[in-house]
Design a protein around this motif. Sequence first.
Motif, PDB file in Angstrom:
ATOM      1  N   ILE A  57       0.825  -1.206   0.000  1.00 21.67           N
ATOM      2  CA  ILE A  57       0.000   0.000   0.000  1.00 21.67           C
ATOM      3  C   ILE A  57       0.864   1.262   0.000  1.00 21.67           C
ATOM      4  CG2 ILE A  57      -1.664   1.327   1.372  1.00 21.67           C
ATOM      5  CD1 ILE A  57      -2.828  -1.365   2.314  1.00 21.67           C
ATOM      6  N   ALA A  58       1.979   1.201   0.711  1.00 26.14           N
ATOM      7  CA  ALA A  58       2.841   2.388   0.848  1.00 26.14           C
ATOM      8  C   ALA A  58       3.760   2.607  -0.346  1.00 26.14           C
ATOM      9  CB  ALA A  58       3.685   2.260   2.120  1.00 26.14           C
ATOM     10  N   ASP A  59       3.816   1.667  -1.285  1.00 22.43           N
ATOM     11  CA  ASP A  59       4.746   1.751  -2.411  1.00 22.43           C
ATOM     12  C   ASP A  59       4.073   2.420  -3.613  1.00 22.43           C
ATOM     13  OD1 ASP A  59       6.590   1.455  -4.388  1.00 22.43           O
ATOM     14  OD2 ASP A  59       6.836  -0.718  -4.173  1.00 22.43           O
ATOM     15  N   PRO A  60       4.422   3.661  -3.955  1.00 18.55           N
ATOM     16  CA  PRO A  60       3.766   4.357  -5.078  1.00 18.55           C
ATOM     17  C   PRO A  60       4.052   3.716  -6.424  1.00 18.55           C
ATOM     18  CG  PRO A  60       5.658   5.610  -4.285  1.00 18.55           C
ATOM     19  CD  PRO A  60       5.459   4.492  -3.316  1.00 18.55           C
ATOM     20  N   ARG A  67      -3.374  -1.337  -4.760  1.00 25.00           N
ATOM     21  CA  ARG A  67      -3.189  -0.680  -3.464  1.00 25.00           C
ATOM     22  C   ARG A  67      -4.529  -0.283  -2.849  1.00 25.00           C
ATOM     23  NH1 ARG A  67       0.427   4.178  -4.884  1.00 25.00           N
ATOM     24  NH2 ARG A  67       0.465   4.517  -2.613  1.00 25.00           N
ATOM     25  N   ALA A  68      -5.448   0.217  -3.677  1.00 25.53           N
ATOM     26  CA  ALA A  68      -6.763   0.620  -3.169  1.00 25.53           C
ATOM     27  C   ALA A  68      -7.551  -0.594  -2.678  1.00 25.53           C
ATOM     28  CB  ALA A  68      -7.532   1.352  -4.268  1.00 25.53           C
ATOM     29  N   HIS A  69      -7.461  -1.701  -3.441  1.00 25.25           N
ATOM     30  CA  HIS A  69      -8.169  -2.933  -3.082  1.00 25.25           C
ATOM     31  C   HIS A  69      -7.625  -3.480  -1.760  1.00 25.25           C
ATOM     32  CE1 HIS A  69     -10.916  -6.047  -3.782  1.00 25.25           C
ATOM     33  NE2 HIS A  69     -10.246  -6.802  -4.638  1.00 25.25           N
ATOM     34  N   LEU A  70      -6.326  -3.463  -1.611  1.00 27.26           N
ATOM     35  CA  LEU A  70      -5.716  -3.970  -0.386  1.00 27.26           C
ATOM     36  C   LEU A  70      -6.033  -3.070   0.809  1.00 27.26           C
ATOM     37  CD1 LEU A  70      -2.212  -5.178  -1.656  1.00 27.26           C
ATOM     38  CD2 LEU A  70      -4.171  -6.589  -0.975  1.00 27.26           C
ATOM     39  N   THR A  71      -6.135  -1.777   0.551  1.00 31.15           N
ATOM     40  CA  THR A  71      -6.491  -0.850   1.634  1.00 31.15           C
ATOM     41  C   THR A  71      -7.863  -1.205   2.210  1.00 31.15           C
ATOM     42  OG1 THR A  71      -5.165   0.955   0.713  1.00 31.15           O
ATOM     43  CG2 THR A  71      -6.952   1.564   2.221  1.00 31.15           C
ATOM     44  N   GLN A  72      -8.812  -1.463   1.322  1.00 33.37           N
ATOM     45  CA  GLN A  72     -10.147  -1.837   1.782  1.00 33.37           C
ATOM     46  C   GLN A  72     -10.133  -3.195   2.486  1.00 33.37           C
ATOM     47  OE1 GLN A  72     -12.836   0.188   1.766  1.00 33.37           O
ATOM     48  NE2 GLN A  72     -11.355   1.690   0.998  1.00 33.37           N
ATOM     49  N   PRO A 170      -1.682 -15.522   3.189  1.00 33.97           N
ATOM     50  CA  PRO A 170      -1.721 -14.207   2.537  1.00 33.97           C
ATOM     51  C   PRO A 170      -2.970 -13.998   1.687  1.00 33.97           C
ATOM     52  CG  PRO A 170      -0.433 -15.710   1.217  1.00 33.97           C
ATOM     53  CD  PRO A 170      -0.907 -16.505   2.414  1.00 33.97           C
ATOM     54  N   ILE A 171      -3.283 -12.746   1.436  1.00 35.87           N
ATOM     55  CA  ILE A 171      -4.168 -12.408   0.329  1.00 35.87           C
ATOM     56  C   ILE A 171      -3.364 -12.658  -0.939  1.00 35.87           C
ATOM     57  CG2 ILE A 171      -5.380 -10.531  -0.838  1.00 35.87           C
ATOM     58  CD1 ILE A 171      -5.718  -9.218   1.919  1.00 35.87           C
ATOM     59  N   MET A 172      -3.931 -13.407  -1.871  1.00 35.45           N
ATOM     60  CA  MET A 172      -3.179 -13.777  -3.075  1.00 35.45           C
ATOM     61  C   MET A 172      -3.676 -13.009  -4.296  1.00 35.45           C
ATOM     62  SD  MET A 172      -2.711 -17.856  -2.461  1.00 35.45           S
ATOM     63  CE  MET A 172      -4.114 -18.120  -1.399  1.00 35.45           C
ATOM     64  N   MET A 176      -7.630 -11.103  -6.492  1.00 34.91           N
ATOM     65  CA  MET A 176      -7.752  -9.678  -6.777  1.00 34.91           C
ATOM     66  C   MET A 176      -8.828  -9.345  -7.796  1.00 34.91           C
ATOM     67  SD  MET A 176      -5.852  -7.775  -4.869  1.00 34.91           S
ATOM     68  CE  MET A 176      -6.445  -8.869  -3.582  1.00 34.91           C
ATOM     69  N   GLY A 177      -9.402 -10.342  -8.446  1.00 28.59           N
ATOM     70  CA  GLY A 177     -10.482 -10.074  -9.388  1.00 28.59           C
ATOM     71  C   GLY A 177     -11.821  -9.876  -8.698  1.00 28.59           C
ATOM     72  N   TRP A 178     -11.866 -10.124  -7.410  1.00 28.55           N
ATOM     73  CA  TRP A 178     -13.109  -9.980  -6.665  1.00 28.55           C
ATOM     74  C   TRP A 178     -13.305  -8.534  -6.223  1.00 28.55           C
ATOM     75  CZ3 TRP A 178     -11.664 -14.485  -2.858  1.00 28.55           C
ATOM     76  CH2 TRP A 178     -11.630 -15.684  -3.582  1.00 28.55           C
ATOM     77  N   GLY A 179     -14.535  -8.170  -5.969  1.00 25.83           N
ATOM     78  CA  GLY A 179     -14.818  -6.861  -5.418  1.00 25.83           C
ATOM     79  C   GLY A 179     -14.419  -6.792  -3.953  1.00 25.83           C
TER      80      GLY A 179
END
Length: 360
Positions: A57-60, A67-72, A170-172, A176-179
């Motif tokens: 998330i912190a890596d631009p 990053r947005a998906h992982l933040t949520q 981990p989240i894999m 990531m294709g999921w909402g």
Amino acid sequence: MIRPPPSLGLLDRVFRVLFPGVLFFLLNGCSSISYYSQLASGQLQLLRAREPVSSVIADPARDQKLRAHLTQSQKARTFASQHLHLPDNQSYRLYADIGRPYVVWNVFVTPEFSLTPVNHCFPIAGCVAYRGYYSQSAARGEAALQRLQGMDVSIGGVEAYSTLGWFNDPIMSSMMGWGDERLATLIFHELAHQRFYVQDDTEINESFATFVEQEGTRQWRASRHLPPDDNAQARQRARFIELVLDTRIRLEKLYAMALPPEQMRQRKAAQFERLRSEYRQLRDSQWAGDKRYDAWINAPMNNARLLPFGLYDQWVPAFAALFRQEQGDWLKFYAAVAKLGKLPAGERKAALQALANPPN
């Protein structure tokens, strides 16, 4: 490349040190070295691929959508521990890019005229109705060998799985294709397996995790002041599962008959055609032509493809009743579930039936 923190590196080293002894223990059950080697290798690769979600998330330089998906996801992860009282560990606070659409491929096998799966037993998970492979080609190879022996076979890709708390899951990237909400429900489901698990009882394990997922999602939505989900898709899925389970009942009755093999094959094929016909009638008359299940229903059909249905929700009504009985208190609910889990299998099933079907 971000170096994993010391705890992750230590876990990798422990895994490498313990693996020879674990493998020896597993092989005492006359299982193949190659199969367990690929399991160990696949799990080790997954462990090495992990990195803290916070670092991503912190890596631009990383993908903004990721990053947005992982933040949520981390908001849901915090909710899981603070409000649902699910394990507070590093599971789902890590991310792993696995570079493929599925993390494993499960191979389901049944005899030609039976719905009883070929079970495989493992020291941690107990007996399950499939074998998992980290390589799709390896899964296809196993499936081909089973077909040569006259078995019914099905392969299913799996986007995520739980190690039941043995490792920090981990989240894999396959997820990531999921909402955002679907990812949250999976986190609730898989953490529930870490909270409660009974060896050799897939129905209770999956039903418990499914209830926690459903109730947790309801509370998660309420905490964000979102309206309740109307569950239209859930009702549609339940109706589809009902069609499949009805087919299973008819096939079980068929397989109990002493018929010649060719006649059995003809009647078996007729039952699958009936399933397709009933599905299409339901789809066109009640679902406005929604074709979400067309690909599954139109694919070649056999016993093994029916195995996963019913496992995930058989006892959900029982757990819902127990949750109400404990007045929605998660900790009391978990304590009551733990007592259920300690009962002998027959008593446990009777208790669940009583919860699901209370006397009038």
